[in-house]
Design a protein around this motif. Structure first.
Motif, short mmCIF file in Angstrom:
data_model
loop_
_atom_site.label_atom_id
_atom_site.label_comp_id
_atom_site.label_asym_id
_atom_site.label_seq_id
_atom_site.Cartn_x
_atom_site.Cartn_y
_atom_site.Cartn_z
N GLU A 78 -4.82 8.90 6.06
CA GLU A 78 -5.23 10.31 5.97
C GLU A 78 -4.75 10.93 4.67
OE1 GLU A 78 -7.40 12.31 7.68
OE2 GLU A 78 -7.90 10.27 8.25
N PRO A 90 -11.75 11.69 10.14
CA PRO A 90 -10.40 11.27 10.61
C PRO A 90 -10.40 10.56 11.95
CG PRO A 90 -10.32 13.50 9.70
CD PRO A 90 -11.77 13.11 9.73
N GLU A 91 -11.18 11.07 12.90
CA GLU A 91 -11.15 10.45 14.23
C GLU A 91 -11.73 9.03 14.21
OE1 GLU A 91 -14.79 13.17 13.92
OE2 GLU A 91 -12.67 13.24 13.38
N VAL A 100 -11.57 6.97 11.53
CA VAL A 100 -10.53 6.15 10.89
C VAL A 100 -9.47 5.78 11.91
CG1 VAL A 100 -8.71 6.11 9.13
CG2 VAL A 100 -10.93 7.15 8.60
N ALA A 101 -9.03 6.76 12.70
CA ALA A 101 -8.00 6.50 13.72
C ALA A 101 -8.48 5.48 14.74
CB ALA A 101 -7.61 7.80 14.41
N ARG A 102 -9.73 5.63 15.19
CA ARG A 102 -10.28 4.69 16.17
C ARG A 102 -10.30 3.27 15.62
NH1 ARG A 102 -14.83 2.14 17.39
NH2 ARG A 102 -15.94 2.89 15.54
N LYS A 103 -10.70 3.12 14.36
CA LYS A 103 -10.79 1.79 13.76
C LYS A 103 -9.41 1.18 13.54
CE LYS A 103 -15.32 2.38 11.56
NZ LYS A 103 -16.07 2.58 10.29
N VAL A 104 -8.44 2.00 13.14
CA VAL A 104 -7.09 1.47 12.93
C VAL A 104 -6.50 0.99 14.26
CG1 VAL A 104 -4.71 2.05 12.28
CG2 VAL A 104 -6.62 2.81 10.85
N MET A 105 -6.74 1.73 15.33
CA MET A 105 -6.18 1.32 16.63
C MET A 105 -6.80 0.01 17.13
SD MET A 105 -3.82 3.44 16.93
CE MET A 105 -3.13 2.99 18.53
N LYS A 138 0.59 1.19 13.63
CA LYS A 138 -0.79 1.66 13.43
C LYS A 138 -0.83 3.18 13.24
CE LYS A 138 -3.20 -2.11 15.80
NZ LYS A 138 -4.07 -2.49 16.92
N ARG A 139 -0.02 3.90 13.99
CA ARG A 139 -0.03 5.37 13.85
C ARG A 139 0.49 5.78 12.47
NH1 ARG A 139 1.83 6.68 20.01
NH2 ARG A 139 -0.29 6.79 20.88
N ILE A 186 -2.39 5.23 10.15
CA ILE A 186 -3.38 6.31 10.26
C ILE A 186 -2.94 7.49 9.39
CG2 ILE A 186 -4.37 8.05 11.81
CD1 ILE A 186 -4.25 5.83 14.03
#
Length: 346
Positions: A285, A213-214, A216-221, A277-278, A281
């Protein structure tokens, strides 16, 4: 299963699978396994055509396991789909050799994807193995007598060569092989997170099915949005092809009302990129969590991967052996057929 049409498709074990693979092929394979008898090939011989170094071969062994985990995680069922390793079926090599006698080098050189591969990878002196790759692909398809081959538009020329090989063999030696049909997927190419036209491991712009998850979040941001929109109160077009965040919302957000609401606010300059973006994410998920859960289940049982590949080879090899024997018989290469031919000589 015997009356179902046969499908063959596959992947080279050059890295883990990503969201682009899911949109492009994996989702379709999950659907196909309920309609057809599906053979899913992990093409480790094909990987040698551009990566013959020992280190690459050893890396591919690990990728093979990762790819099988990805298959199982997205819902490919080994009870419905026969998953096997190309090098576990050596009959394909002999069939490739026999087919290579029926194809000229200029014909192979006209394959657009082969030309693209040589150009893109700056290969000055392509190996004979690379030039044989479309013929090996034909052997992959025809050794199980597949009738349908799901491919992207760029691979259609490979299936056409396969059809030509089947046609020429049948005209020279008698009807042995079907002429398979290309099943062209009508799916958009998923862009990379950097806005490039295609998601790719080699370009470093991919979200992998196995990413935590972390990550994926980093890449989306980091994801590409509209470079002209420097403030959230500036209206902009969410449907612009370069606006990658919204392309991912369309592909993976199961809350379509939320997507439309975000688009409307984006057009009015009433939502910032960070919120868009959030929300993405969260959507990713929801999509990836069950895939991760299934992956973890199988990853904790590594012997299952070996069993699935062994069962796949055990199913495919008798089919392949029978096809090769039939081809050899038709050509006059089998001992029995040679004896018959000698008996007919004056």
């Amino acid at each position: 299963m015997g009356n179902k049409k046969r499908v063959l498709t596959g992947d080279r074990p050059t890295g883990p699978l990503h969201l682009g693979h899911y949109v492009g092929t994996l989702a379709n394979r999950v659907r196909l396994q309920d309609q057809y008898e599906v053979f899913l090939l992990i093409a480790d011989y094909h990987a040698l055509t551009t990566r013959p170094e020992k280190a690459d071969i050893l890396a591919s062994r690990e990728y093979i396991r990762e790819i099988v985990l990805d298959y199982l995680a997205v819902g490919i069922d080994p009870e419905k789909t026969t998953i096997y390793l190309q090098s576990d079926v050596p009959e394909v090599c002999e069939l490739t050799l026999l087919f290579s006698m029926l194809v000229t080098l200029p014909r192979v050189e006209r394959i657009p994807t082969l030309k693209d591969m040589i150009r893109d990878q700056k290969i000055e002196n392509p190996s004979m193995g690379l030039m044989l790759y479309p013929i090996l692909q034909a052997a992959d398809i025809l050794h199980v007598k597949a009738e349908i081959v799901p491919v992207g538009k760029d691979q259609e020329s490979h299936v056409e060569l396969c059809r030509e090989i089947a046609r020429r063999f049948n005209s020279l030696y008698g009807e042995v092989f079907p002429e398979p049909e290309a099943l062209i997927g009508d799916v958009p190419t998923l862009p990379g997170i950097d806005g490039r036209a295609k998601m790719s491991k080699s370009l470093g712009n991919a979200i992998f099915l196995s990413d935590p998850p972390e990550e994926v979040a980093r890449k989306v941001m980091q994801m590409f949005t509209d470079p002209t929109r420097i403030r959230p109160d500036i209206p902009a077009d969410p449907d612009a092809p370069h606006n990658v965040v919204f392309r991912y919302h369309e592909a993976f957000n199961d809350d379509k009302a939320e997507v439309e609401e975000l688009k409307a606010r984006y057009r009015q300059g009433k939502v910032g990129d960070v919120e868009v973006k959030r929300r993405l994410i969260a959507a990713l998920e929801r999509f990836l969590a069950p895939i991760r859960e299934r992956r973890a289940y199988y990853a904790a049982r590594p012997q299952l991967i070996d069993e699935i590949l062994a069962a796949g080879a055990a199913k495919v090899r008798p089919i392949s052996q029978a096809t090769l024997a039939e081809a050899r018989e038709a050509m006059g290469l089998s001992a029995r057929r040679l004896a018959e031919l000698k008996a007919q000589l004056p």
